[in-house]
Design a protein around this motif. Structure first.
Motif, PDB file in Angstrom:
ATOM      1  N   TYR A  27     -32.292  19.521 -38.320  1.00  0.00           N
ATOM      2  CA  TYR A  27     -33.357  19.856 -37.393  1.00  0.00           C
ATOM      3  C   TYR A  27     -34.479  20.589 -38.115  1.00  0.00           C
ATOM      4  O   TYR A  27     -34.278  21.233 -39.127  1.00  0.00           O
ATOM      5  CB  TYR A  27     -32.833  20.760 -36.264  1.00  0.00           C
ATOM      6  CG  TYR A  27     -31.638  20.204 -35.555  1.00  0.00           C
ATOM      7  CD1 TYR A  27     -31.740  19.100 -34.723  1.00  0.00           C
ATOM      8  CD2 TYR A  27     -30.379  20.788 -35.731  1.00  0.00           C
ATOM      9  CE1 TYR A  27     -30.624  18.585 -34.076  1.00  0.00           C
ATOM     10  CE2 TYR A  27     -29.267  20.268 -35.093  1.00  0.00           C
ATOM     11  CZ  TYR A  27     -29.408  19.174 -34.269  1.00  0.00           C
ATOM     12  OH  TYR A  27     -28.306  18.674 -33.645  1.00  0.00           O
ATOM     13  N   THR A  57     -39.777  31.242 -33.405  1.00  0.00           N
ATOM     14  CA  THR A  57     -39.216  31.499 -32.086  1.00  0.00           C
ATOM     15  C   THR A  57     -40.285  31.659 -31.015  1.00  0.00           C
ATOM     16  O   THR A  57     -40.182  31.095 -29.929  1.00  0.00           O
ATOM     17  CB  THR A  57     -38.353  32.778 -32.136  1.00  0.00           C
ATOM     18  OG1 THR A  57     -37.367  32.611 -33.143  1.00  0.00           O
ATOM     19  CG2 THR A  57     -37.696  33.034 -30.803  1.00  0.00           C
ATOM     20  N   VAL A 111     -41.841  28.309 -29.648  1.00  0.00           N
ATOM     21  CA  VAL A 111     -40.955  27.483 -28.849  1.00  0.00           C
ATOM     22  C   VAL A 111     -40.669  28.136 -27.496  1.00  0.00           C
ATOM     23  O   VAL A 111     -40.503  27.470 -26.497  1.00  0.00           O
ATOM     24  CB  VAL A 111     -39.640  27.220 -29.612  1.00  0.00           C
ATOM     25  CG1 VAL A 111     -38.693  26.396 -28.781  1.00  0.00           C
ATOM     26  CG2 VAL A 111     -39.946  26.494 -30.916  1.00  0.00           C
ATOM     27  N   TYR A 113     -29.510  29.809 -28.251  1.00  0.00           N
ATOM     28  CA  TYR A 113     -29.670  28.485 -28.857  1.00  0.00           C
ATOM     29  C   TYR A 113     -30.563  27.599 -27.988  1.00  0.00           C
ATOM     30  O   TYR A 113     -31.523  26.992 -28.478  1.00  0.00           O
ATOM     31  CB  TYR A 113     -28.304  27.826 -29.062  1.00  0.00           C
ATOM     32  CG  TYR A 113     -28.393  26.421 -29.605  1.00  0.00           C
ATOM     33  CD1 TYR A 113     -28.667  26.188 -30.951  1.00  0.00           C
ATOM     34  CD2 TYR A 113     -28.211  25.322 -28.776  1.00  0.00           C
ATOM     35  CE1 TYR A 113     -28.764  24.918 -31.455  1.00  0.00           C
ATOM     36  CE2 TYR A 113     -28.314  24.034 -29.264  1.00  0.00           C
ATOM     37  CZ  TYR A 113     -28.583  23.829 -30.608  1.00  0.00           C
ATOM     38  OH  TYR A 113     -28.683  22.551 -31.096  1.00  0.00           O
ATOM     39  N   ASN A 155     -34.257  26.029 -28.600  1.00  0.00           N
ATOM     40  CA  ASN A 155     -34.264  24.597 -28.922  1.00  0.00           C
ATOM     41  C   ASN A 155     -34.350  23.627 -27.748  1.00  0.00           C
ATOM     42  O   ASN A 155     -34.490  22.418 -27.965  1.00  0.00           O
ATOM     43  CB  ASN A 155     -32.985  24.251 -29.711  1.00  0.00           C
ATOM     44  CG  ASN A 155     -32.934  24.947 -31.052  1.00  0.00           C
ATOM     45  OD1 ASN A 155     -33.880  24.905 -31.815  1.00  0.00           O
ATOM     46  ND2 ASN A 155     -31.820  25.608 -31.321  1.00  0.00           N
ATOM     47  N   LYS A 156     -34.276  24.121 -26.501  1.00  0.00           N
ATOM     48  CA  LYS A 156     -34.144  23.207 -25.368  1.00  0.00           C
ATOM     49  C   LYS A 156     -35.284  22.188 -25.294  1.00  0.00           C
ATOM     50  O   LYS A 156     -35.055  20.986 -25.103  1.00  0.00           O
ATOM     51  CB  LYS A 156     -34.068  23.985 -24.056  1.00  0.00           C
ATOM     52  CG  LYS A 156     -33.779  23.092 -22.850  1.00  0.00           C
ATOM     53  CD  LYS A 156     -33.608  23.902 -21.578  1.00  0.00           C
ATOM     54  CE  LYS A 156     -33.146  23.025 -20.433  1.00  0.00           C
ATOM     55  NZ  LYS A 156     -34.037  21.887 -20.170  1.00  0.00           N
ATOM     56  N   TRP A 165     -37.210  21.045 -27.606  1.00  0.00           N
ATOM     57  CA  TRP A 165     -37.093  20.081 -28.702  1.00  0.00           C
ATOM     58  C   TRP A 165     -35.963  19.086 -28.437  1.00  0.00           C
ATOM     59  O   TRP A 165     -36.115  17.873 -28.613  1.00  0.00           O
ATOM     60  CB  TRP A 165     -36.842  20.829 -30.007  1.00  0.00           C
ATOM     61  CG  TRP A 165     -36.851  19.947 -31.217  1.00  0.00           C
ATOM     62  CD1 TRP A 165     -37.914  19.533 -31.939  1.00  0.00           C
ATOM     63  CD2 TRP A 165     -35.697  19.368 -31.830  1.00  0.00           C
ATOM     64  NE1 TRP A 165     -37.517  18.725 -32.973  1.00  0.00           N
ATOM     65  CE2 TRP A 165     -36.161  18.604 -32.940  1.00  0.00           C
ATOM     66  CE3 TRP A 165     -34.322  19.406 -31.568  1.00  0.00           C
ATOM     67  CZ2 TRP A 165     -35.301  17.890 -33.759  1.00  0.00           C
ATOM     68  CZ3 TRP A 165     -33.468  18.701 -32.392  1.00  0.00           C
ATOM     69  CH2 TRP A 165     -33.956  17.949 -33.484  1.00  0.00           C
ATOM     70  N   LEU A 166     -34.820  19.598 -27.963  1.00  0.00           N
ATOM     71  CA  LEU A 166     -33.678  18.730 -27.691  1.00  0.00           C
ATOM     72  C   LEU A 166     -33.977  17.738 -26.567  1.00  0.00           C
ATOM     73  O   LEU A 166     -33.533  16.590 -26.596  1.00  0.00           O
ATOM     74  CB  LEU A 166     -32.453  19.575 -27.317  1.00  0.00           C
ATOM     75  CG  LEU A 166     -31.832  20.419 -28.441  1.00  0.00           C
ATOM     76  CD1 LEU A 166     -30.813  21.391 -27.858  1.00  0.00           C
ATOM     77  CD2 LEU A 166     -31.180  19.513 -29.478  1.00  0.00           C
TER      78      LEU A 166
END
Length: 454
Positions: free
Chosen positions: A9, A14, A17, A31, A35-36, A38-39
């Protein structure tokens, strides 16, 4: 064996995002907080890594070819060993002419075995010669005593890889099983067995592996330390499998240790049961098949064709890997890594990237220090953890040169044996040794990836 988290990744700051993941509080799930978005939005991120790997492979092929054609290599130098290894693999005329000759030195010894004890003694001896089957010898960091390397016994030996494939119902699974039986029959015929005998032996080997598969731990469970970490003394191990004399086998393999960590005790118990239930000839044919499978690249085209035919049931058609690409897989080692460094990532480049990483670490320390949502106790622990964080960038401080490996200019099969045998020797020498944190975990300088090891 070692549980390694591959980092495929991108790293984002931080704060940026968080603008898109405000619905998840930092303290609830950090986490997903980071990252949500992006995921949820990124499409097939592995494509980028695949493209980088393909570009790297082209560079490596160019380096291999240039090194192999060089007339200025010093005798016994790492570069000369790599050149001879690669060139011996390119000489397919020699490989075709030799036929099954390289296999006979192993098969003659296998055929002379009179009982199961002799068989396992030979299996242990073959580990020293570059062929590891049945025993699952691995050496890696002790998960519960992380300062030391430990001997692990792992589940091993399924040609089809996934245990459920051997018994799962359905047309595709029937096709896979039939293809594997056909493959075994073909290779047994190629080494001189009659069609009828080869067919019987093929079915016997399949049933042998099917019984082994029933004892295999599911992939997900291998990452569960409570299930996949079973430490035993040598005495306890021999009580677990009384028909397999581990003390003697370890002595043959030059393994010196008082304890061993068992990945899956059920597998070893099943192996012990197979000693009772399976005819010695089945064990012999399974071992022959294993040696052929692992040395297919060094055997005549008929063996390679048989393996391509087996793989076609997974790929949907026959895919023939170009010889140079095949040899890249075989020769992709630390010596090639040294050549890659010289060409594409020298000391100056390494220092530049290390400085970038250190600056990111410094910036992170500032952010942690000013953090408003952590308690002081948590923040101090986070800072302590950050201080302990080390980077491994580009290539390790020292790269192995394989000075003791013997490489012949024209015998590719024997060269593969020599390389594998030496790697096994290096591995077993580390058992019970204190871990060297500067060493990299099975990642080469030319590997297009990363890992995190806690």
């Amino acid at each position: 064996m070692k549980k390694v988290l591959l980092l495929t990744y991108c790293l984002f700051a931080t704060t940026s995002v968080c603008l898109f993941a405000q619905e998840i509080r930092e303290g609830d799930d950090f986490y997903l907080h980071v990252n949500k978005t992006w995921l949820d939005t990124t499409q097939n991120p592995s494509v980028v890594l695949k493209l980088i790997s393909e570009k790297t492979d082209l560079k490596l092929l160019k380096i291999l070819k240039k090194n192999a054609q060089s007339q200025n290599l010093n005798l016994n130098s790492p570069e000369k060993k790599l050149a001879d290894y690669y060139n011996s693999g390119l000489d397919t005329v020699k490989i075709e002419t030799r036929g099954i000759q390289p296999l006979l030195k192993y098969f003659d010894r296998i055929d002379k075995i009179k009982n199961i004890d002799e068989f396992f003694n030979l299996v242990a001896t073959l580990y020293n010669e570059g062929h590891g089957c049945f025993l699952g010898i691995d050496v890696t960091q002790d998960d519960k005593n992380s300062q030391y390397m430990a001997l692990f016994l792992t589940q091993i030996g399924l040609t089809l890889g996934i245990p459920s494939v051997y018994s799962e119902e359905g047309e595709i699974f029937d096709a896979i099983r039939n293809s594997y039986k056909k493959y075994n029959q073909t290779i047994f015929e190629l080494i001189g067995q009659s069609k009828e005998v080869a067919e019987k032996n093929s079915n016997d080997v399949f049933e042998f592996e099917k019984e082994m598969a029933n004892s295999f731990m599911p992939e997900a469970d291998l990452y569960n330390p409570d299930l996949a970490y079973n430490k035993m003394t040598l005495v306890e191990l021999e009580k677990l499998t009384p028909l397999i004399h581990w003390s003697k086998l370890f002595k043959i393999m030059n393994i010196k240790t008082e304890s061993v960590i068992i990945q899956n005790p059920k597998y070893l118990i099943a192996l012990n049961t197979l000693v009772q239930n399976k005819d010695l000839e089945v064990w012999k044919n399974k071992l022959k098949g294993y040696i052929i499978l692992k040395r297919t690249a060094a055997l005549s085209f008929q063996f390679r064709e048989a393996l391509v035919q087996l793989k076609s049931v997974f790929t949907g058609g026959k895919i023939y890997t170009p010889r140079q690409e095949e040899l890249l897989t075989v020769c992709n080692n630390e010596i090639l890594g040294q050549l890659y460094i010289r060409e594409y990532f020298n000391q100056k480049s390494k220092e530049k990237i290390e400085n970038i990483a250190l600056n990111i670490k410094k910036a992170f320390r500032v952010r942690l220090s000013k953090n408003q949502w952590m308690t002081e106790e948590t923040k101090n622990k986070a800072l302590k953890k950050l201080d302990a964080l080390g980077f491994k960038i580009g290539y390790p401080e020292s790269i192995h040169d394989y000075k003791e490996v013997k490489i012949n200019t024209s015998l590719f099969f024997e060269n593969m044996d020599s390389w594998s045998a030496y790697n096994f020797k290096l591995k077993t020498e580390k058992i019970d040794e204190k871990i060297d944190k500067k060493k990299w975990h099975e990642v080469l300088p030319q590997t297009a990836n990363a890992y995190y090891d806690p």
